[in-house]
Scaffold this motif. Sequence first.
Motif, PDB file in Angstrom:
ATOM      1  N   LEU A  36       0.859  -1.181   0.000  1.00 50.72           N
ATOM      2  CA  LEU A  36       0.000   0.000   0.000  1.00 50.72           C
ATOM      3  C   LEU A  36       0.894   1.229   0.000  1.00 50.72           C
ATOM      4  CD1 LEU A  36      -2.527   1.776   0.427  1.00 50.72           C
ATOM      5  CD2 LEU A  36      -2.368   1.232   2.878  1.00 50.72           C
ATOM      6  N   VAL A  37       0.686   2.100  -0.968  1.00 49.61           N
ATOM      7  CA  VAL A  37       1.432   3.354  -1.049  1.00 49.61           C
ATOM      8  C   VAL A  37       0.431   4.495  -0.981  1.00 49.61           C
ATOM      9  CG1 VAL A  37       3.115   4.718  -2.333  1.00 49.61           C
ATOM     10  CG2 VAL A  37       3.126   2.207  -2.539  1.00 49.61           C
ATOM     11  N   THR A  38       0.468   5.267   0.086  1.00 49.63           N
ATOM     12  CA  THR A  38      -0.473   6.380   0.205  1.00 49.63           C
ATOM     13  C   THR A  38       0.010   7.555  -0.641  1.00 49.63           C
ATOM     14  OG1 THR A  38       0.560   7.417   2.159  1.00 49.63           O
ATOM     15  CG2 THR A  38      -1.031   5.637   2.541  1.00 49.63           C
ATOM     16  N   GLY A  39      -0.935   8.351  -1.110  1.00 55.95           N
ATOM     17  CA  GLY A  39      -0.583   9.493  -1.938  1.00 55.95           C
ATOM     18  C   GLY A  39       0.199   9.091  -3.169  1.00 55.95           C
ATOM     19  N   VAL A  60      -1.644  -1.303  -3.974  1.00 56.02           N
ATOM     20  CA  VAL A  60      -2.846  -0.504  -3.736  1.00 56.02           C
ATOM     21  C   VAL A  60      -2.448   0.956  -3.804  1.00 56.02           C
ATOM     22  CG1 VAL A  60      -4.701   0.075  -2.137  1.00 56.02           C
ATOM     23  CG2 VAL A  60      -3.924  -2.299  -2.336  1.00 56.02           C
ATOM     24  N   LEU A  61      -3.023   1.660  -4.768  1.00 56.45           N
ATOM     25  CA  LEU A  61      -2.798   3.092  -4.940  1.00 56.45           C
ATOM     26  C   LEU A  61      -3.817   3.854  -4.105  1.00 56.45           C
ATOM     27  CD1 LEU A  61      -2.557   3.043  -8.841  1.00 56.45           C
ATOM     28  CD2 LEU A  61      -0.629   3.029  -7.237  1.00 56.45           C
ATOM     29  N   ASN A  62      -3.425   5.041  -3.700  1.00 60.32           N
ATOM     30  CA  ASN A  62      -4.321   5.829  -2.851  1.00 60.32           C
ATOM     31  C   ASN A  62      -4.191   7.306  -3.190  1.00 60.32           C
ATOM     32  OD1 ASN A  62      -3.716   7.542  -0.004  1.00 60.32           O
ATOM     33  ND2 ASN A  62      -5.790   6.794  -0.305  1.00 60.32           N
ATOM     34  N   GLY A  63      -5.307   7.993  -3.103  1.00 61.71           N
ATOM     35  CA  GLY A  63      -5.328   9.437  -3.295  1.00 61.71           C
ATOM     36  C   GLY A  63      -6.726   9.955  -3.050  1.00 61.71           C
ATOM     37  N   ARG A  64      -6.949  11.214  -3.422  1.00 58.93           N
ATOM     38  CA  ARG A  64      -8.256  11.828  -3.209  1.00 58.93           C
ATOM     39  C   ARG A  64      -8.905  12.306  -4.496  1.00 58.93           C
ATOM     40  NH1 ARG A  64      -7.543  16.659   0.417  1.00 58.93           N
ATOM     41  NH2 ARG A  64      -5.299  16.501   0.120  1.00 58.93           N
ATOM     42  N   GLY A  65      -8.124  12.467  -5.561  1.00 61.16           N
ATOM     43  CA  GLY A  65      -8.643  13.070  -6.777  1.00 61.16           C
ATOM     44  C   GLY A  65      -9.125  12.068  -7.800  1.00 61.16           C
ATOM     45  N   GLU A  66      -9.556  12.591  -8.941  1.00 59.98           N
ATOM     46  CA  GLU A  66     -10.054  11.762 -10.039  1.00 59.98           C
ATOM     47  C   GLU A  66      -8.936  11.048 -10.786  1.00 59.98           C
ATOM     48  OE1 GLU A  66     -13.222  11.129 -10.803  1.00 59.98           O
ATOM     49  OE2 GLU A  66     -13.769  12.273  -9.017  1.00 59.98           O
ATOM     50  N   ALA A  85      -9.222   7.586  -0.459  1.00 61.09           N
ATOM     51  CA  ALA A  85      -9.366   7.796   0.987  1.00 61.09           C
ATOM     52  C   ALA A  85      -8.745   9.131   1.346  1.00 61.09           C
ATOM     53  CB  ALA A  85      -8.688   6.673   1.772  1.00 61.09           C
ATOM     54  N   ASP A  86      -9.483   9.925   2.089  1.00 58.58           N
ATOM     55  CA  ASP A  86      -8.969  11.197   2.585  1.00 58.58           C
ATOM     56  C   ASP A  86      -8.354  10.939   3.951  1.00 58.58           C
ATOM     57  OD1 ASP A  86      -8.437  13.710   3.517  1.00 58.58           O
ATOM     58  OD2 ASP A  86     -10.400  14.550   3.020  1.00 58.58           O
ATOM     59  N   LEU A  87      -7.040  10.783   3.982  1.00 63.64           N
ATOM     60  CA  LEU A  87      -6.359  10.353   5.204  1.00 63.64           C
ATOM     61  C   LEU A  87      -6.281  11.435   6.270  1.00 63.64           C
ATOM     62  CD1 LEU A  87      -3.531   8.216   3.583  1.00 63.64           C
ATOM     63  CD2 LEU A  87      -5.632   7.421   4.676  1.00 63.64           C
TER      64      LEU A  87
END
Length: 283
Positions: A36-39, A60-66, A85-87
């Motif tokens: 898992l890599v956030t942002g 697993v990619l993570n972010g907040r945008g489109e 996910a908005d961490l």
Amino acid sequence: MPDTLEVLRNADGLPTEDLRTSRDPAAPPLYGRVALVTGSTRGIGFGIAEALAAAGCRVVLNGRGEEGRQAEDRFARGQARYVAADLREPRAAHALLAACQVEFGAVDILVNNAGIQHVAPVEAFPDDRWEEIIALNLTAAFRAARSALPGMRRRGFGRIINIASVHGLVASEGKSAYVAAKHGLVGLTKAIALETANDGITCNAICPGWVRTDLVEAQVERIAATGGLTMEDAAAELLRAKQPMRRFSTPEGIGSLVVFLCGEAAATVTGAALTMDGGWVSV
């Protein structure tokens, strides 16, 4: 929820056997691990995700945008999933780890990369920006590690890598919240390393200096426009202000360091704050 050793068959038909027991010497070094890599939809985080995928991880990619779905599409089919996910939110990190379990199995590798920045002198620094920076750059990393550690302990393997900054070791004017958060992240790294020293888990921080991301590119463009400079001269001016080495680090280089820290050769590297800063902290 299923343990990671019961590797899930996902929608793309990945096999149910434990991929991490592969003895094939030709297999990538991290074959079958779940990271898992956030942002991670762009910049440093995306470079890290690409490097881990190339080393055999399912990511697993993570972010907040489109842009998350677009980032997912740049990987081989079935190798990456985007989970929004908005961490900054208190429960988001735990929900993100739970989503990883459902998608691929529990997390073997956690890279806390998500972060934001705001520049202002201390006496003019807004409360809401201070709280937002601390929440995302520091508290979210604590919460993600707290959620990941029980599964790592059960399996006797885990890698936690916190993307700090050279500002986790030294300070710059106007960046009080960022400096405080990144210093805290280095301290958190050391505390986790001590608590997991004999559990097959390592925890390290990477402290980059200038990295040629889109955000830094925008700074170079401003310097060029303000000073009437070429982009090459503006980049050199930016580097000259802090780094003895007139060269940017790259997301790919940071990704390669992450892969090394996740491998067996780095099994006794823990609690370290590793610089990739062109000599910044040596001055």
